[in-house]
Design a protein around this motif. Structure first.
Motif, PDB file in Angstrom:
ATOM      1  N   LYS A 134       2.093  -2.844 -13.187  1.00 36.96           N
ATOM      2  CA  LYS A 134       1.835  -3.996 -11.975  1.00 36.96           C
ATOM      3  C   LYS A 134       3.593  -4.516 -11.741  1.00 36.96           C
ATOM      4  CE  LYS A 134      -1.465  -6.079 -14.693  1.00 36.96           C
ATOM      5  NZ  LYS A 134      -2.723  -7.277 -15.583  1.00 36.96           N
ATOM      6  N   LYS A 148       4.345  -4.477  -8.126  1.00 32.82           N
ATOM      7  CA  LYS A 148       5.843  -5.484  -7.565  1.00 32.82           C
ATOM      8  C   LYS A 148       6.728  -5.115  -6.953  1.00 32.82           C
ATOM      9  CE  LYS A 148       7.518  -9.766 -10.046  1.00 32.82           C
ATOM     10  NZ  LYS A 148       8.178 -10.829 -10.525  1.00 32.82           N
ATOM     11  N   ARG A 151       6.381  -3.788  -3.364  1.00 35.60           N
ATOM     12  CA  ARG A 151       5.459  -4.711  -2.694  1.00 35.60           C
ATOM     13  C   ARG A 151       6.617  -5.929  -2.285  1.00 35.60           C
ATOM     14  NH1 ARG A 151       0.601  -8.765  -2.096  1.00 35.60           N
ATOM     15  NH2 ARG A 151       0.887 -10.376  -0.842  1.00 35.60           N
ATOM     16  N   GLY A 176       4.699 -13.498   2.447  1.00 39.78           N
ATOM     17  CA  GLY A 176       4.261 -12.912   1.892  1.00 39.78           C
ATOM     18  C   GLY A 176       3.005 -12.734   1.538  1.00 39.78           C
ATOM     19  N   SER A 177       2.003 -12.896   2.834  1.00 38.70           N
ATOM     20  CA  SER A 177       0.573 -12.609   2.461  1.00 38.70           C
ATOM     21  C   SER A 177      -0.097 -11.627   2.233  1.00 38.70           C
ATOM     22  CB  SER A 177      -0.246 -13.349   3.979  1.00 38.70           C
ATOM     23  OG  SER A 177       0.132 -12.479   4.691  1.00 38.70           O
ATOM     24  N   ASP A 178      -1.252 -11.291   1.476  1.00 40.63           N
ATOM     25  CA  ASP A 178      -1.819 -10.102   1.588  1.00 40.63           C
ATOM     26  C   ASP A 178      -1.756  -9.086   2.861  1.00 40.63           C
ATOM     27  OD1 ASP A 178      -1.713 -10.603  -1.334  1.00 40.63           O
ATOM     28  OD2 ASP A 178      -4.235 -10.944  -1.326  1.00 40.63           O
ATOM     29  N   LYS A 179      -2.170 -10.054   3.583  1.00 40.93           N
ATOM     30  CA  LYS A 179      -2.387  -9.475   4.483  1.00 40.93           C
ATOM     31  C   LYS A 179      -1.327  -8.690   5.318  1.00 40.93           C
ATOM     32  CE  LYS A 179      -4.480 -10.567   9.344  1.00 40.93           C
ATOM     33  NZ  LYS A 179      -5.028 -11.446  10.295  1.00 40.93           N
ATOM     34  N   ALA A 200       0.980  -7.447   3.341  1.00 38.38           N
ATOM     35  CA  ALA A 200       0.900  -6.427   2.759  1.00 38.38           C
ATOM     36  C   ALA A 200       0.442  -5.525   3.169  1.00 38.38           C
ATOM     37  CB  ALA A 200       1.041  -6.364   1.468  1.00 38.38           C
ATOM     38  N   ARG A 201      -0.959  -5.833   2.842  1.00 38.73           N
ATOM     39  CA  ARG A 201      -1.681  -3.927   3.646  1.00 38.73           C
ATOM     40  C   ARG A 201      -1.468  -3.922   4.901  1.00 38.73           C
ATOM     41  NH1 ARG A 201      -6.037  -8.140   1.666  1.00 38.73           N
ATOM     42  NH2 ARG A 201      -6.434  -8.509   4.154  1.00 38.73           N
ATOM     43  N   SER A 221       1.617  -1.690   4.531  1.00 39.32           N
ATOM     44  CA  SER A 221       1.586  -0.445   3.621  1.00 39.32           C
ATOM     45  C   SER A 221       0.806   1.029   4.428  1.00 39.32           C
ATOM     46  CB  SER A 221       0.173  -0.967   2.694  1.00 39.32           C
ATOM     47  OG  SER A 221      -0.212   0.420   2.184  1.00 39.32           O
TER      48      SER A 221
END
Lengths: 215, 497
Positions: free
Chosen positions: B62, B66, B69, B228-231, B233-234, B237
């Protein structure tokens, strides 16, 4: 400024430390049998020498000596050279060496006796002095030793790190009648070399000269 | 005691065996409770230890995720900042370029407008009018004469003057109109100039508007990453994975180029530094060739840094412009010199190869043919020797991409490995626990006659005590106790994970 010099000195020491002092050059000493029965084979020896000139690299050593009545002598060295580090200079040296050998082969006269042991002793001395990393003694002979009266060759060879290779070991008339003589002659030389700590090899097919440096 | 002696405790071996079995079963029955406890404790130790380890590994995973990210977001932000900065630079350049010439344009426009105004005023001049006394003469001319010759002559003269005056007035009017037309036709180029200036200004404004829209788009992306949205980040990545693959491929190609370059200069280097000396187990000439290529790569890196194309060395990017320009000149000059050296080495290589070939032919006893080799391979090698250092200079770009994306990719890989490790540890823990239970069950199976007997005895006792069958325990209280204890442990451990 002092700091700069200190770093420079440390760097130089590191470079010097990295330099490999172990010799990686190859030294080849070729003995040519010029006894009456074998002198006719010398044109084959020339081909072998040309092959050697082709494969030896800058920094390597090559010497050619004849086997005659008393071979333990510098006078019997026909040609010798340590090739220059620069490839272009080494190429010119090879050409000159080839001409030197060519002249010798044309003008050679047969000797009445065959002092192979003396030639090997001279080769050991020469190659040890040259300081080559890999040492090869090539014996171009029928391996039939005939010493003149009074010549003593009963001392053992000191051959650690040496490769002794017999080339073009022709069969004599007696060998054809009794092959055991041939076998015994070859075994005798193998024994002498291996007893001295050297590696023994034999190449009769001149098409397989690349086996010389296979060890 | 030997096996034969064991069979001789009674006169009948079968009876002896039976006695031994009974004794063994009794011993196992009495050892049942401690055995169950020992096995359960051992399996619990394995299970709990592995679960603890798995929990630690998951915790590390984890933390790593983190961190990954954070790294990815930071890299994404930096990249977005760089793009926005570049767009602003372009806008700045466009505005500077256009506004720099604006006073000149303004002056030219003002001059043109003044000129147009003057021309307009000139063209608006009224045509010359007839003299004021003309209506008087006209009235006199209309007087009817009585036949007096003097009057007739006078009137004829008046008529002639009037006609003459009329013709002259018409001519003046025509001339005046022609002059106005001429002025108007001269106005056309000025109008066109004005139109051209206005078009240029219009284009500049449209370009700035377009760039501002691009900046808006990049700013939106920047904001998404900042939030810092997940979208985001994806997207980052996926972008990192793609960059990693592409940069890796380009680096492989560059390595191929470097190998070819090395082969071009390794042989002639032996002419310069000697072919018989070694550094470690490598030929000095090979090392020298490699050093030249590495120096070229380094110069390329510095050049790209100075041009602010890459940002591997922030100290170079942070230099003031004057110093940076000097560095560009120095690195480019060094690169050009090295390219020249390589080109010369390639030429030398060709000569050495030619000489070697001639020697081989001589040694092989072939007839010496007067070799007149084509210059094309020589020139080709020289050109390649000159171009490759410059081509290798661009390696800095994929190298930066590779380094930047490898942080994300390797981080993701490490996280995946940690997840796998945690899964394996949990699996092994569970296998350990259920292996313990399996051993207990096998043990009970081996001593089932005694357990059956225990059940019979307990049943008869319960009957005597008046306990119903439903209230009786199915199994020995020992096993239940162990299982309860294990599940209790689980309840404690779960929240910790």
């Amino acid at each position: 400024m002092k700091k700069f010099f200190a770093i420079a000195i440390v760097f130089c020491i590191l470079i010097a430390g990295c330099t490999d002092t172990k010799s990686r050059s190859t030294g080849v000493y070729m003995l040519l049998d010029t006894s009456g029965t074998y002198a006719v084979e010398l044109t084959k020896a020339q081909k072998i020498l040309n092959y050697l000139l082709g494969v030896l690299a800058p920094g390597d050593t090559l010497a050619v000596a004849r086997i005659d009545t008393g071979s333990f002598s510098e006078k019997d060295i026909v040609a010798k050279i340590t090739f220059d580090d620069r490839p272009s200079v080494a190429n010119n040296q090879k050409r000159a060496f080839m001409n030197q050998v060519d002249t010798f082969v044309r003008s050679v006269k047969g000797s009445p006796y065959t002092d192979i042991s003396g030639g090997i002793l001279q080769a050991i001395e020469y190659l040890n002095e040259a300081g080559s990393g890999k040492k090869y003694i090539l014996i171009f002979s029928d391996l039939k030793e005939e010493l003149a009266k009074g010549y003593k060759r009963d001392l053992p060879f000191q051959l650690p790190d040496f490769n002794v290779i017999a080339l073009n070991v022709t069969k004599l008339r007696g060998d054809n009648i009794d092959p055991k003589e041939y076998m015994a002659r070859v075994e005798d030389w193998r024994g002498k070399v291996e007893k001295g700590g050297g590696d023994w090899g034999m190449i009769n097919d001149l098409e397989r000269l690349d086996n010389i440096f296979s060890n | 005691m030997t096996f034969t002696n064991m069979l001789n405790i009674t006169s009948s071996p079968a009876l002896s065996v039976l006695i031994w079995i009974v004794l063994l079963l009794l011993a196992l029955y009495f050892a049942r409770r401690p055995f169950h406890r020992a096995v359960m404790s051992f399996s619990k130790i394995i299970q709990n230890a592995l679960r603890f380890t798995a929990a630690s590994v998951l915790s590390a995973e984890k933390r790593l995720v983190k961190r990954n990210r954070e790294v990815m977001m930071a890299a994404g932000l930096e990249n977005a900042e760089r793009i926005v900065e570049r767009e602003f630079d372009r806008i700045s350049a466009a505005v500077t370029r256009d506004l720099e010439g604006y006073p000149n344009v303004h002056r030219q426009l003002s001059e043109l407008i003044t000129k147009l105004d003057e021309d307009y005023n000139s063209s608006a001049d009224v045509p010359p009018s007839l003299p004021n006394w003309m209506p008087i003469i006209e009235s006199i001319a209309k007087i009817k004469h009585t036949g007096d010759s003097m009057v007739a002559n006078m009137l004829a003269e008046i008529n002639r003057s009037l006609t003459e005056q009329n013709r002259k007035a018409i001519e003046d009017y025509r001339n005046s109109t022609a002059a106005r037309h001429s002025i108007l036709s001269k106005m056309m180029p000025f109008w066109r100039k004005v139109e051209k200036f206005l078009d240029r200004i219009d284009r500049s404004i449209i370009s700035i508007k377009k760039r501002s829209k691009t900046v808006d788009r990049y700013m939106d992306e920047y904001e998404k990453i900042r939030s810092g949205s997940d979208k985001a980040a994806r997207a980052l990545s996926t972008s990192a994975m793609t960059q990693f693959a592409i940069a890796g491929l380009v680096l492989l190609i560059a390595i191929g180029g470097a190998i070819i370059n090395f082969n071009l200069i390794a042989l002639p280097m032996s002419e310069m530094v000697g072919g018989a000396s070694y550094i470690g187990s490598f030929k000095t000439s090979d090392v020298a060739g490699l050093v030249i290529i590495l120096v070229e790569l380094t110069m390329g890196l510095f050049l790209m840094e100075s041009l602010r194309i890459t940002r591997l060395f922030p100290i170079i990017g942070a230099m003031d412009d004057k110093m940076r320009h000097r560095m560009i000149i120095v690195t480019f000059t060094l690169l050009a010199i090295l390219a020249g050296v390589e080109s010369a080495l390639a030429f030398m290589r060709d000569r050495i190869a030619h000489d070697m070939e001639a020697l081989r032919q001589t040694l092989a006893g072939a007839e010496q043919i007067a070799l007149n080799p084509s210059v094309i391979p020589t020139v080709g090698q020289m050109v390649m020797g000159f171009i490759l250092p410059f081509a290798l200079a661009f390696v800095a770009i994929p190298l930066e991409m590779f380094v930047a994306s490898s942080r994300t990719v390797l981080g993701a890989l490490a996280a995946w490995l940690l997840r796998m490790l945690a899964f394996l540890l949990r699996l092994l823990g569970n296998v350990g626990f259920y292996a313990g239970r399996f051993i207990i069950n096998v043990y009970d199976l081996a001593i089932f006659p005694t357990i059956w007997l225990e059940g019979v005895i307990l049943g008869s006792r319960a009957k005597k005590a008046g306990i119903s069958e439903a209230e009786r325990p199915d199994d020995s209280p020992l096993v239940e106790e162990a299982v309860d204890a294990y599940e209790g442990t689980l309840k404690i451990k779960e929240p910790q994970e």
